[in-house]
Design a protein around this motif. Structure first.
Motif, PDB file in Angstrom:
ATOM      1  N   ARG A 182      -5.568   7.238   1.524  1.00 32.02           N
ATOM      2  CA  ARG A 182      -5.887   6.345   2.632  1.00 32.02           C
ATOM      3  C   ARG A 182      -6.844   5.253   2.173  1.00 32.02           C
ATOM      4  O   ARG A 182      -7.728   5.487   1.356  1.00 32.02           O
ATOM      5  N   ILE A 183      -6.650   4.073   2.724  1.00 29.62           N
ATOM      6  CA  ILE A 183      -7.580   2.964   2.518  1.00 29.62           C
ATOM      7  C   ILE A 183      -8.126   2.587   3.879  1.00 29.62           C
ATOM      8  O   ILE A 183      -7.388   2.136   4.762  1.00 29.62           O
TER       9      ILE A 183
ATOM     10  N   ASP B 101     -13.623   1.676  13.095  1.00 23.91           N
ATOM     11  CA  ASP B 101     -14.785   0.871  13.487  1.00 23.91           C
ATOM     12  C   ASP B 101     -16.106   1.497  13.063  1.00 23.91           C
ATOM     13  O   ASP B 101     -17.170   1.090  13.525  1.00 23.91           O
ATOM     14  N   ASP B 102     -16.041   2.509  12.186  1.00 26.61           N
ATOM     15  CA  ASP B 102     -17.279   3.163  11.758  1.00 26.61           C
ATOM     16  C   ASP B 102     -17.409   3.207  10.236  1.00 26.61           C
ATOM     17  O   ASP B 102     -17.960   4.150   9.671  1.00 26.61           O
ATOM     18  N   LEU B 103     -16.895   2.186   9.562  1.00 25.20           N
ATOM     19  CA  LEU B 103     -17.053   2.125   8.107  1.00 25.20           C
ATOM     20  C   LEU B 103     -18.534   2.176   7.738  1.00 25.20           C
ATOM     21  O   LEU B 103     -19.378   1.646   8.472  1.00 25.20           O
ATOM     22  N   PRO B 104     -18.872   2.793   6.601  1.00 31.34           N
ATOM     23  CA  PRO B 104     -20.265   2.752   6.138  1.00 31.34           C
ATOM     24  C   PRO B 104     -20.756   1.308   6.032  1.00 31.34           C
ATOM     25  O   PRO B 104     -20.008   0.425   5.612  1.00 31.34           O
ATOM     26  N   HIS B 105     -21.995   1.082   6.431  1.00 32.53           N
ATOM     27  CA  HIS B 105     -22.517  -0.279   6.446  1.00 32.53           C
ATOM     28  C   HIS B 105     -22.528  -0.922   5.065  1.00 32.53           C
ATOM     29  O   HIS B 105     -22.476  -2.150   4.949  1.00 32.53           O
ATOM     30  N   SER B 106     -22.597  -0.108   4.023  1.00 32.53           N
ATOM     31  CA  SER B 106     -22.715  -0.653   2.673  1.00 32.53           C
ATOM     32  C   SER B 106     -21.368  -0.911   2.003  1.00 32.53           C
ATOM     33  O   SER B 106     -21.327  -1.360   0.870  1.00 32.53           O
ATOM     34  N   ALA B 107     -20.250  -0.630   2.698  1.00 35.91           N
ATOM     35  CA  ALA B 107     -18.930  -0.764   2.080  1.00 35.91           C
ATOM     36  C   ALA B 107     -18.031  -1.666   2.907  1.00 35.91           C
ATOM     37  O   ALA B 107     -18.031  -1.602   4.139  1.00 35.91           O
ATOM     38  N   ARG B 108     -17.252  -2.517   2.226  1.00 36.53           N
ATOM     39  CA  ARG B 108     -16.273  -3.364   2.907  1.00 36.53           C
ATOM     40  C   ARG B 108     -14.995  -2.585   3.173  1.00 36.53           C
ATOM     41  O   ARG B 108     -14.260  -2.871   4.109  1.00 36.53           O
ATOM     42  N   SER B 109     -14.690  -1.631   2.331  1.00 39.69           N
ATOM     43  CA  SER B 109     -13.552  -0.741   2.504  1.00 39.69           C
ATOM     44  C   SER B 109     -13.860   0.542   1.748  1.00 39.69           C
ATOM     45  O   SER B 109     -14.731   0.560   0.882  1.00 39.69           O
ATOM     46  N   VAL B 110     -13.148   1.603   2.085  1.00 40.54           N
ATOM     47  CA  VAL B 110     -13.317   2.878   1.392  1.00 40.54           C
ATOM     48  C   VAL B 110     -11.938   3.455   1.121  1.00 40.54           C
ATOM     49  O   VAL B 110     -11.101   3.537   2.028  1.00 40.54           O
ATOM     50  N   THR B 111     -11.697   3.849  -0.117  1.00 39.96           N
ATOM     51  CA  THR B 111     -10.415   4.443  -0.492  1.00 39.96           C
ATOM     52  C   THR B 111     -10.573   5.943  -0.659  1.00 39.96           C
ATOM     53  O   THR B 111     -11.438   6.404  -1.413  1.00 39.96           O
ATOM     54  N   ASP B 112      -9.754   6.687   0.056  1.00 43.98           N
ATOM     55  CA  ASP B 112      -9.715   8.147  -0.047  1.00 43.98           C
ATOM     56  C   ASP B 112      -8.598   8.498  -1.019  1.00 43.98           C
ATOM     57  O   ASP B 112      -7.420   8.514  -0.659  1.00 43.98           O
ATOM     58  N   LEU B 113      -8.975   8.760  -2.272  1.00 41.00           N
ATOM     59  CA  LEU B 113      -7.982   9.055  -3.303  1.00 41.00           C
ATOM     60  C   LEU B 113      -7.308  10.393  -3.075  1.00 41.00           C
ATOM     61  O   LEU B 113      -6.147  10.594  -3.447  1.00 41.00           O
ATOM     62  N   ALA B 114      -8.042  11.333  -2.462  1.00 35.84           N
ATOM     63  CA  ALA B 114      -7.494  12.673  -2.268  1.00 35.84           C
ATOM     64  C   ALA B 114      -6.377  12.679  -1.227  1.00 35.84           C
ATOM     65  O   ALA B 114      -5.380  13.393  -1.372  1.00 35.84           O
ATOM     66  N   ASN B 115      -6.538  11.861  -0.178  1.00 28.14           N
ATOM     67  CA  ASN B 115      -5.579  11.869   0.929  1.00 28.14           C
ATOM     68  C   ASN B 115      -4.749  10.594   1.038  1.00 28.14           C
ATOM     69  O   ASN B 115      -3.982  10.429   1.990  1.00 28.14           O
TER      70      ASN B 115
ATOM     71  N   ALA C 299       0.836  -1.201   0.000  1.00 31.87           N
ATOM     72  CA  ALA C 299       0.000   0.000   0.000  1.00 31.87           C
ATOM     73  C   ALA C 299       0.872   1.252   0.000  1.00 31.87           C
ATOM     74  O   ALA C 299       0.599   2.210  -0.739  1.00 31.87           O
ATOM     75  N   GLU C 300       1.913   1.265   0.827  1.00 32.04           N
ATOM     76  CA  GLU C 300       2.799   2.431   0.899  1.00 32.04           C
ATOM     77  C   GLU C 300       3.478   2.687  -0.432  1.00 32.04           C
ATOM     78  O   GLU C 300       3.666   3.841  -0.841  1.00 32.04           O
ATOM     79  N   GLN C 301       3.853   1.642  -1.125  1.00 30.24           N
ATOM     80  CA  GLN C 301       4.492   1.807  -2.430  1.00 30.24           C
ATOM     81  C   GLN C 301       3.542   2.394  -3.464  1.00 30.24           C
ATOM     82  O   GLN C 301       3.984   3.011  -4.438  1.00 30.24           O
TER      83      GLN C 301
END
Length: 503
Positions: free
Chosen positions: A234-235, A218-232, A207-209
């Motif tokens: 972060r996964i 512990d507060d991910l949206p209920h409809s998502a398994r993961s969320v990627t923040d392209l602007a900052n 990921a770092e590469q």
């Protein structure tokens, strides 16, 4: 788009072993070319007649070229550029020369699409007197129409058709996608991985590469398994994982796969399914790298001791992941044709793959999902056994031949399931459990096999039973909508906004 002599200026080549992606060819857009010629002509104060006289072309011919109706010969294009005092390359730039041209091109492009055509409305042809604001309003309306169409609910028939097509293509490829195998091998190698199971640390390095930080919340949206923040960069992942940590590693790898595979927002449900398959494949190819996995399986085959249990334990994954990974490698590297099934405790087929001729149940559209498998297959008889901690082995005689299968059962909050890997009789010699004496007969799809009640039970209870059916929620539920089907965009954006300002 033209396919003439200007069409060979640029080409996109599909990756090797990736034939299920449609081949694309990027060509010169005649409409854009025409607008650029008009832009430079009017900028120099030339009429169509004046320019035509200089290049030896009739004004009507130049008008057709400027309106994108005719492709110019390269020699004529060269003469036009010379008379306008520019290079040919200046005319071939795939970009509108000004805002007005951009609006006209966008209106024409949007009106030429299937979505607008399906409305049965006449096309609007901009003239020199059409205000820019009117064109901008038309573009805005078209874009909103497309946005709403993307959010529209896909019909079950569309989803089944897309899934059927994808399954057919994968079957033709023996479920092996060499391009993703190569990408996974290259990406894993960059982490310093030398062999065995991929560690959490190596996933973090990967990921770092890529310029991302893995953040566990512990507060991910209920409809998502993961969320990627392209602007900052972060996964976001959940803090909990299934035993062995396979879940978190897999989810992180899937999120990174979108970036590595160059995915854009899915255009339709078929594109969404393809992307999901690709990221799952990439994650499995990283967790069970091809070189090490093939070496392990080849040794086991040489010892006539192939076992999904051992494959699973060697790489620290789930039984289902190991079984699916086996389908990627079995035919390509071991020369074994096979089948894979995930079946619910209600007998419904949830996932399936075969290239060994096993007759999977299908509905009228050819879809296999949700269809009941034969009660005599090991995928269902395994549920009747008390000891479910190890694989259950069985031979099954079918109209298509005899198959050997190994089945492991499991359970989730939504119910039990079984995972089956099977091969034709002649291939059973390579597998642990081939000595089993358990044998069953399946005549399905003949309904007399297991779908009709016994004659004595029919005589006793026919007309005297009135069960209340337990309707599965998914039968009447619409397919998920949204830019990413099933994901609540507003919930995801609010989550990102909160963490972007608090982290």
């Amino acid at each position: 788009m033209s396919t003439g002599e200007l069409a060979d200026t640029h080409h996109w080549q599909e990756p090797p072993n990736f034939r299920y992606r449609q081949r694309m060819t990027i060509t010169v857009d005649l409409a854009t070319l025409g607008h650029r010629i008009r832009h430079f002509r009017t900028a120099r104060g030339l009429t169509l007649g004046a320019l035509g006289a200089q290049v030896g072309a009739a004004p009507s011919q130049l008008s057709l070229i400027e309106n994108g109706k005719r492709e110019p010969r390269l020699s004529l294009l060269t003469d036009i550029a010379a008379r306008l005092g520019i290079e040919v390359a200046d005319l071939l730039v795939d970009e509108a020369p000004d805002r007005r041209s951009r609006l006209e091109l966008e209106v024409a492009r949007l009106q030429a699409g299937q979505l607008y055509a399906s409305l049965g409305l006449p096309t609007v042809k901009p003239t020199s007197g059409t205000p820019d604001e009117t064109l901008a309003a038309l573009v805005g309306l078209h874009e909103e129409l497309q946005r709403r169409a993307r959010l529209a609910i896909a019909t079950p028939e569309e989803a089944r058709r897309a899934n059927n097509q994808l399954r057919d293509v994968l079957q033709a490829e023996n479920n092996y996608l060499g391009f993703i195998e190569d990408l996974a091998e290259e990406t894993v190698a960059k982490t310093g991985h030398t062999g065995g199971a991929l560690t959490h640390r190596e996933v973090t390095v990967m990921a770092e590469q890529l310029g991302f930080k893995l953040v566990y919340v512990d507060d991910l949206p209920h409809s998502a398994r993961s969320v990627t923040d392209l602007a900052n960069g972060r996964i976001y992942l959940p803090p909990a994982s299934i035993p062995g940590g396979h879940g978190l590693r897999s989810m992180a790898l899937q999120a990174m796969a979108h970036r590595l595979l160059g995915h854009e927002r899915p255009d339709d449900y078929a594109d969404f399914l393809r992307q999901r398959l690709e990221i799952n494949y990439f994650a499995a190819a990283c967790l069970m790298p091809q070189r090490d996995a093939v070496a392990f399986l080849q040794r086991a085959k040489a010892d006539r001791d192939l076992s999904i249990e051992d494959f699973r334990d060697s790489f620290g994954t789930t039984h289902e992941s190991a079984a699916l990974r086996f389908t990627n490698l079995a035919t390509q590297h071991l020369g074994i044709r096979m089948h894979f099934l995930r079946v619910g405790d209600d007998g419904a087929l949830q996932k399936g793959y075969e290239n060994d001729g096993l007759p999977l149940p299908t509905d009228a559209t050819g879809a296999i999902e949700g269809q009941l498998v034969c009660r005599n297959w090991s995928a269902r008889t395994a549920f009747t056994h008390t000891n479910r901690t190890t694989e259950f082995y069985q031979y099954t005689d079918t109209p298509a031949g005899t198959f050997w299968c190994a089945t492991q059962t499991g359970s989730t909050d939504s119910g039990g399931f079984s995972i089956t890997v099977g091969v034709p009789f002649d291939e059973a010699k390579w597998f642990r459990g081939r000595e089993t004496t358990v044998r069953a007969v399946s005549r399905c799809p003949d309904e007399s096999c297991c779908r009709r009640p016994a004659a004595d039970l029919e005589a006793r209870w026919g007309g005297n039973a009135w069960p209340s059916a337990r309707l599965h929620a998914h039968i009447l539920a619409p397919l998920p909508s949204g830019s990413f089907p099933g994901v609540d965009d507003s919930e995801v954006y609010a989550f990102l906004d909160q963490h972007a300002t608090s982290d």
